[in-house]
Design a protein around this motif. Structure first.
Motif, PDB file in Angstrom:
ATOM      1  N   VAL A  10       0.865  -1.185   0.000  1.00  0.00           N
ATOM      2  CA  VAL A  10       0.000   0.000   0.000  1.00  0.00           C
ATOM      3  C   VAL A  10       0.897   1.230   0.000  1.00  0.00           C
ATOM      4  O   VAL A  10       1.728   1.403   0.897  1.00  0.00           O
ATOM      5  CB  VAL A  10      -0.932   0.042   1.222  1.00  0.00           C
ATOM      6  CG1 VAL A  10      -1.855   1.259   1.142  1.00  0.00           C
ATOM      7  CG2 VAL A  10      -1.762  -1.242   1.322  1.00  0.00           C
ATOM      8  N   THR A  11       0.724   2.085  -0.993  1.00  0.00           N
ATOM      9  CA  THR A  11       1.481   3.325  -1.047  1.00  0.00           C
ATOM     10  C   THR A  11       0.632   4.477  -0.513  1.00  0.00           C
ATOM     11  O   THR A  11      -0.594   4.388  -0.436  1.00  0.00           O
ATOM     12  CB  THR A  11       1.915   3.644  -2.485  1.00  0.00           C
ATOM     13  OG1 THR A  11       0.750   3.872  -3.284  1.00  0.00           O
ATOM     14  CG2 THR A  11       2.726   2.506  -3.075  1.00  0.00           C
ATOM     15  N   ALA A  78       4.549  -9.006  -4.334  1.00  0.00           N
ATOM     16  CA  ALA A  78       3.186  -8.601  -3.990  1.00  0.00           C
ATOM     17  C   ALA A  78       2.182  -9.099  -5.025  1.00  0.00           C
ATOM     18  O   ALA A  78       2.395  -8.958  -6.234  1.00  0.00           O
ATOM     19  CB  ALA A  78       3.108  -7.087  -3.880  1.00  0.00           C
ATOM     20  N   ARG A  79       1.098  -9.663  -4.527  1.00  0.00           N
ATOM     21  CA  ARG A  79      -0.042  -9.985  -5.380  1.00  0.00           C
ATOM     22  C   ARG A  79      -1.071  -8.862  -5.370  1.00  0.00           C
ATOM     23  O   ARG A  79      -1.986  -8.853  -6.184  1.00  0.00           O
ATOM     24  CB  ARG A  79      -0.706 -11.296  -4.940  1.00  0.00           C
ATOM     25  CG  ARG A  79       0.117 -12.540  -5.237  1.00  0.00           C
ATOM     26  CD  ARG A  79      -0.660 -13.809  -4.963  1.00  0.00           C
ATOM     27  NE  ARG A  79       0.145 -14.986  -5.228  1.00  0.00           N
ATOM     28  CZ  ARG A  79       0.202 -15.619  -6.393  1.00  0.00           C
ATOM     29  NH1 ARG A  79      -0.496 -15.164  -7.417  1.00  0.00           N
ATOM     30  NH2 ARG A  79       0.944 -16.693  -6.554  1.00  0.00           N
ATOM     31  N   VAL A  80      -0.913  -7.937  -4.444  1.00  0.00           N
ATOM     32  CA  VAL A  80      -1.835  -6.802  -4.326  1.00  0.00           C
ATOM     33  C   VAL A  80      -1.027  -5.516  -4.247  1.00  0.00           C
ATOM     34  O   VAL A  80      -0.098  -5.405  -3.446  1.00  0.00           O
ATOM     35  CB  VAL A  80      -2.723  -6.933  -3.066  1.00  0.00           C
ATOM     36  CG1 VAL A  80      -3.496  -5.642  -2.807  1.00  0.00           C
ATOM     37  CG2 VAL A  80      -3.668  -8.118  -3.192  1.00  0.00           C
ATOM     38  N   LEU A  81      -1.381  -4.558  -5.091  1.00  0.00           N
ATOM     39  CA  LEU A  81      -0.863  -3.201  -4.975  1.00  0.00           C
ATOM     40  C   LEU A  81      -2.045  -2.259  -4.868  1.00  0.00           C
ATOM     41  O   LEU A  81      -2.912  -2.241  -5.747  1.00  0.00           O
ATOM     42  CB  LEU A  81      -0.025  -2.814  -6.191  1.00  0.00           C
ATOM     43  CG  LEU A  81       0.326  -1.313  -6.277  1.00  0.00           C
ATOM     44  CD1 LEU A  81       1.273  -0.912  -5.161  1.00  0.00           C
ATOM     45  CD2 LEU A  81       0.914  -0.969  -7.645  1.00  0.00           C
ATOM     46  N   GLY A 139      -2.624 -11.371  -9.693  1.00  0.00           N
ATOM     47  CA  GLY A 139      -2.539 -10.188  -8.859  1.00  0.00           C
ATOM     48  C   GLY A 139      -3.590  -9.152  -9.201  1.00  0.00           C
ATOM     49  O   GLY A 139      -4.296  -9.268 -10.206  1.00  0.00           O
ATOM     50  N   VAL A 140      -3.660  -8.132  -8.355  1.00  0.00           N
ATOM     51  CA  VAL A 140      -4.596  -7.022  -8.535  1.00  0.00           C
ATOM     52  C   VAL A 140      -3.855  -5.713  -8.289  1.00  0.00           C
ATOM     53  O   VAL A 140      -3.153  -5.563  -7.278  1.00  0.00           O
ATOM     54  CB  VAL A 140      -5.801  -7.111  -7.571  1.00  0.00           C
ATOM     55  CG1 VAL A 140      -6.787  -5.974  -7.849  1.00  0.00           C
ATOM     56  CG2 VAL A 140      -6.492  -8.463  -7.673  1.00  0.00           C
ATOM     57  N   ILE A 141      -4.014  -4.778  -9.212  1.00  0.00           N
ATOM     58  CA  ILE A 141      -3.450  -3.440  -9.077  1.00  0.00           C
ATOM     59  C   ILE A 141      -4.605  -2.459  -8.971  1.00  0.00           C
ATOM     60  O   ILE A 141      -5.429  -2.361  -9.894  1.00  0.00           O
ATOM     61  CB  ILE A 141      -2.551  -3.090 -10.272  1.00  0.00           C
ATOM     62  CG1 ILE A 141      -1.358  -4.049 -10.344  1.00  0.00           C
ATOM     63  CG2 ILE A 141      -2.084  -1.643 -10.195  1.00  0.00           C
ATOM     64  CD1 ILE A 141      -0.548  -3.926 -11.610  1.00  0.00           C
ATOM     65  N   LEU A 142      -4.665  -1.775  -7.857  1.00  0.00           N
ATOM     66  CA  LEU A 142      -5.768  -0.844  -7.614  1.00  0.00           C
ATOM     67  C   LEU A 142      -5.202   0.559  -7.408  1.00  0.00           C
ATOM     68  O   LEU A 142      -4.391   0.780  -6.513  1.00  0.00           O
ATOM     69  CB  LEU A 142      -6.564  -1.295  -6.387  1.00  0.00           C
ATOM     70  CG  LEU A 142      -8.006  -0.813  -6.278  1.00  0.00           C
ATOM     71  CD1 LEU A 142      -8.812  -1.736  -5.394  1.00  0.00           C
ATOM     72  CD2 LEU A 142      -8.086   0.611  -5.757  1.00  0.00           C
TER      73      LEU A 142
END
Length: 250
Positions: A10-11, A78-81, A139-142
């Motif tokens: 998480v950025t 990471a699989r989630v960003l 993965g998922v990029i949100l």
């Protein structure tokens, strides 16, 4: 996406939407890395959730690469960003002192748009090398946009342009990365009680909240985090930008 022991990044996680999203992901069992240029703030969040803190300017290519490498070494790729970095800045195109400094526009694009693509490209490269889950998902990029991308107000030309760029990249990125099992989704928050809003709206009052059809209040970062979790778990949400604004067309 099963979030248990799932590496997530998480950025913009030192405060606001990013910090609350990190809390929700950690509560769901993810291994969370929190990234922000605010070293003190991001460490505080990491200590709270038992995550990994990495101070980083995500618009800087080398800094972002190093941050993701550190996260990868600690938790795995990471699989989630969830990219929540954003700068809010309202400034007229022509002010009392003349035209808006071009550098101000450039900085908004750098922080809001270039950092989004930078993190997207780096995270996608890592995800593409992962083994797919049972449903084929890697993965998922949100990414976080803003309703200003659609309904920008006077003084928001630069800000709206930077967020409009984020909106425009979601669908083509999803089409490109979909065959790799990577989903790309955007969320466009409206008026949320975050430092970004307070920086943009100097004279907040109840009238602003009452312009929202329902509920008549600013959004709670927890409501953003809840939508993030739903997006991550619902594999059919892809290539779209979800407005989260209580029906507020500014």
């Amino acid at each position: 996406m099963d979030l248990w022991a799932c590496p997530a990044v998480v950025t913009g996680a030192a405060s606001g939407l990013g910090a609350e999203t990190a809390r929700y992901l950690a509560e769901a069992g993810a291994k969370v890395t929190v990234i922000d240029i605010d070293a003190v703030g991001v460490q505080k969040v990491a200590d709270e959730i038992g995550g990994l803190a990495i101070p980083c300017d995500v618009a800087n290519s080398l800094s972002a690469e190093n941050a993701l490498a550190t996260a990868r070494d600690a938790h795995g790729a990471a699989r989630v960003l969830v990219h929540c970095v954003g700068r809010g800045h309202s400034e007229p195109t022509i002010g009392a002192d003349g035209p808006m400094p071009l550098e101000d526009f450039r900085q908004l694009v750098e922080v809001n748009l270039i950092s989004t693509f930078n993190m997207m490209r780096l995270a996608a490269a890592d995800m593409a090398r992962l083994q797919p889950r049972s449903n084929g998902e890697r993965g998922v990029i949100l990414s976080t946009a803003s309703v200003a991308a659609y309904d920008g107000q006077s003084g928001e030309a630069a800000y709206s342009a930077s967020k409009g760029g984020v909106v425009s990249m979601i669908l083509p990125a999803a089409r490109e990365l979909g065959p790799l099992g990577i989903r790309v989704v955007g969320i466009a928050p409206g008026l949320f009680g975050t430092p970004t809003l307070f920086a943009m709206e100097k004279n907040l009052d109840s009238r602003l909240a009452h312009q929202i059809p329902f509920p008549h209040r600013f959004g709670d970062p927890a409501e953003f985090a809840m939508l993030v979790l739903h997006v991550l778990k619902n594999v059919m949400i892809n290539g779209t930008v979800l407005r989260l604004d209580g029906g507020h067309h500014r």
